[in-house]
Design an enzyme around this catalytic site. Structure first.
Site, PDB file in Angstrom:
ATOM      1  N   GLY A 174     -43.038  30.234 -69.134  1.00  0.00           N
ATOM      2  CA  GLY A 174     -43.331  29.899 -70.756  1.00  0.00           C
ATOM      3  C   GLY A 174     -43.889  30.849 -71.236  1.00  0.00           C
ATOM      4  O   GLY A 174     -43.318  31.562 -72.130  1.00  0.00           O
ATOM      5  N   ARG A 175     -45.351  31.317 -70.930  1.00  0.00           N
ATOM      6  CA  ARG A 175     -46.051  32.146 -71.845  1.00  0.00           C
ATOM      7  C   ARG A 175     -45.693  33.650 -71.536  1.00  0.00           C
ATOM      8  O   ARG A 175     -45.351  34.224 -72.622  1.00  0.00           O
ATOM      9  CB  ARG A 175     -47.405  32.391 -71.097  1.00  0.00           C
ATOM     10  CG  ARG A 175     -48.510  33.267 -71.693  1.00  0.00           C
ATOM     11  CD  ARG A 175     -49.695  33.653 -70.925  1.00  0.00           C
ATOM     12  NE  ARG A 175     -50.131  32.279 -70.311  1.00  0.00           N
ATOM     13  CZ  ARG A 175     -51.292  31.715 -70.809  1.00  0.00           C
ATOM     14  NH1 ARG A 175     -51.690  32.107 -71.837  1.00  0.00           N
ATOM     15  NH2 ARG A 175     -51.657  30.525 -70.050  1.00  0.00           N
TER      16      ARG A 175
ATOM     17  N   ARG B 163     -57.080  29.623 -78.548  1.00  0.00           N
ATOM     18  CA  ARG B 163     -57.598  29.937 -76.992  1.00  0.00           C
ATOM     19  C   ARG B 163     -58.761  30.346 -77.038  1.00  0.00           C
ATOM     20  O   ARG B 163     -59.503  30.367 -75.853  1.00  0.00           O
ATOM     21  CB  ARG B 163     -56.133  30.871 -76.753  1.00  0.00           C
ATOM     22  CG  ARG B 163     -54.856  30.175 -76.502  1.00  0.00           C
ATOM     23  CD  ARG B 163     -53.793  31.313 -75.866  1.00  0.00           C
ATOM     24  NE  ARG B 163     -54.218  31.529 -74.514  1.00  0.00           N
ATOM     25  CZ  ARG B 163     -54.763  32.727 -74.246  1.00  0.00           C
ATOM     26  NH1 ARG B 163     -55.216  33.704 -74.955  1.00  0.00           N
ATOM     27  NH2 ARG B 163     -54.948  32.974 -72.994  1.00  0.00           N
TER      28      ARG B 163
ATOM     29  N   CYS C  99     -66.252  24.836 -89.381  1.00  0.00           N
ATOM     30  CA  CYS C  99     -67.474  24.590 -89.335  1.00  0.00           C
ATOM     31  C   CYS C  99     -67.887  24.396 -87.652  1.00  0.00           C
ATOM     32  O   CYS C  99     -68.354  23.231 -87.544  1.00  0.00           O
ATOM     33  CB  CYS C  99     -68.156  23.484 -90.322  1.00  0.00           C
ATOM     34  SG  CYS C  99     -67.917  23.991 -91.972  1.00  0.00           S
TER      35      CYS C  99
ATOM     36  N   TYR D  18     -49.212  29.057 -76.698  1.00  0.00           N
ATOM     37  CA  TYR D  18     -50.331  28.217 -76.834  1.00  0.00           C
ATOM     38  C   TYR D  18     -51.136  28.433 -77.829  1.00  0.00           C
ATOM     39  O   TYR D  18     -52.455  28.348 -77.881  1.00  0.00           O
ATOM     40  CB  TYR D  18     -51.238  28.466 -75.550  1.00  0.00           C
ATOM     41  CG  TYR D  18     -50.447  28.022 -74.316  1.00  0.00           C
ATOM     42  CD1 TYR D  18     -50.012  27.004 -74.133  1.00  0.00           C
ATOM     43  CD2 TYR D  18     -49.768  28.981 -73.082  1.00  0.00           C
ATOM     44  CE1 TYR D  18     -49.259  26.485 -72.943  1.00  0.00           C
ATOM     45  CE2 TYR D  18     -49.083  28.621 -72.184  1.00  0.00           C
ATOM     46  CZ  TYR D  18     -48.853  27.447 -72.061  1.00  0.00           C
ATOM     47  OH  TYR D  18     -48.225  27.081 -71.084  1.00  0.00           O
TER      48      TYR D  18
END
Length: 425
Positions: free
Chosen positions: A286-287, A323, A353, A381
């Site tokens: 994936g990544r 992340r 915030c 991600y």
């Protein structure tokens, strides 16, 4: 001015004193489409895929893109057209994959909490295999398959108790993780699966974690899985395919994971040595396919000097790039059009915030309000985990293909956020 080595090279790099994605200046994209903006390089995705394809040349192998990394429809379409299968973890991801043109016979369904409705949906679609993660799931899937008049192809995700040497939140193959069936319990689980009339044992699955940058964990896991295949087949249960998962890392901050083709040459050599080289193989990257193919463009809003810290406040935030807040993760940050003067040290933070809303700490940047920064390694991600926290609309996405630019997701509006909500009468 020196141009530093960047995680996205050669597809996202400096040309003519400005960052480009392939042939397109990123400054132009920021002007045309606004910020925050995700920009992906199609050539980068395909180059990463080709490394896996080279590694598996001549083998009976299926590369299933782990779409949780980035599930935008056009990204899925790129991989579907390149012949990939898909690793899904929800009914929604199944619907997305099919909408992007995926072949259902190349889809595998992972995840620890599949519902009955999702199982029914996947059976009706005709997916290739369920990666089952508990004995309780075996029983439920058997009931669902029998009610549908079908047999579900299954593999068991085995937890080999191998340390992937990665962040604990993305480690999945240790005894303390929620994923998979314990190595010591796997044979009994296979025997139960083989006895259930609604199930057909197809293979074995293993996935030890994500952002792995060493080859040793893969070699250790492979040895443990092959030992188990031998034991299962000695008990009279055939294993037709072996699924070694994904998890190969990318360069975020000088990381040096092995190249996919070189890693798999070594893993395949071990398979051959142990007599399993002719089995059907599946993997689920994936990544490593999309991570360094993407950047997030963001505008500098304010520079805020402080007694202990200087802050560079940008218009991207933790809802766009989660992340760093979730994993304390590092993303390289660079000016799209660098200034010649010396920089200062800043914490790069967003407008949400929360004190956890930071994108980078202690970064040397020569910037002024209105400048555009590129947050690198944002293809995985980031958009898939983006939210509407603080009623912030999610960014637009564009895909660059050479000199062509395709808007693959329009910028979300506040009205679209409200669409499913109702005021009281």
């Amino acid at each position: 001015m020196t141009t530093p080595q960047l995680p996205g090279q050669p597809f996202i790099a400096y040309q003519d004193a400005g960052l480009h994605a392939e042939q397109v200046p990123l400054a132009d994209l920021a002007k045309q489409h606004g910020t925050p903006l995700f920009v992906y390089s199609k050539a980068s995705m395909l180059s990463a895929l080709q490394a896996y394809q080279r590694g598996f040349a001549g083998r009976n192998a299926l590369i299933c893109y782990a779409m949780k990394a980035n599930s935008s429809l056009a990204v899925l379409q790129v991989f579907a057209r390149a012949g990939c299968g898909f690793d899904i973890v929800s009914g929604g991801e199944l619907a997305r994959a099919l909408a992007a043109g995926a072949d259902p016979a190349k889809i595998i369904f992972s995840g620890v909490g599949k519902t009955r409705a999702e199982m029914q949906q996947a059976l009706q679609a005709g997916i290739a295999c369920f990666n089952v993660e508990s004995t309780a799931e075996l029983e439920v899937l058997n009931e669902v398959a029998l009610a549908a008049g079908q047999r579900a192809n299954i593999s068991l995700r085995v937890n080999p108790n191998v340390d992937p040497k990665t962040h604990p939140y993305i480690s999945t193959g240790l005894k303390g993780n929620k994923f998979g069936i314990a190595h010591e319990e796997a044979l009994a689980a296979y025997q139960r699966a083989a006895a259930l009339p609604g199930l057909k044992v197809a293979g074995i699955d293993c996935h030890i974690g994500s952002q792995i940058t060493e080859e040793a964990p893969y070699l250790d896991a492979m040895d443990r899985i092959l030992d188990l295949v031998t034991a299962i087949e000695s008990a009279g249960i055939a294993i037709h395919h072996i699924d070694f998962g994904g998890g190969l890392g990318i360069n975020y901050n000088g990381d040096t994971p092995p190249a996919a083709d070189q890693l798999w040459q070594r893993l395949l050599a071990k398979l051959d040595t142990r007599g399993f080289g002719q089995r059907q193989l599946m993997i689920e990257p994936g990544r490593s396919l999309v991570g360094n193919a993407g950047v997030c463009l963001t505008e500098v809003l304010y520079l805020k000097p402080g007694e202990q810290k200087n802050f560079c406040i940008i218009d991207a935030a933790m809802n766009d790039l989660p992340r760093p807040a979730m994993y304390q993760a590092y993303h390289h940050i660079a000016a799209v059009q660098p200034r010649p003067e010396a920089g200062a040290e800043y914490d790069v933070v967003g407008p949400v915030c929360e004190s956890g809303d930071w994108i980078g700490r202690d970064r040397s940047l020569a910037v002024q309000p209105g400048d555009v920064l590129a947050v690198f390694s944002a293809g995985a991600y980031c958009m898939s985990m983006a939210s509407n926290y603080n009623t912030r609309s999610r960014p637009a996405e564009v895909l660059v293909d050479g000199a062509q630019v395709h808007v693959i997701r329009a910028r979300e509006t506040v009205a679209e956020q409200f669409r499913l909500e109702s005021l009281l009468p």
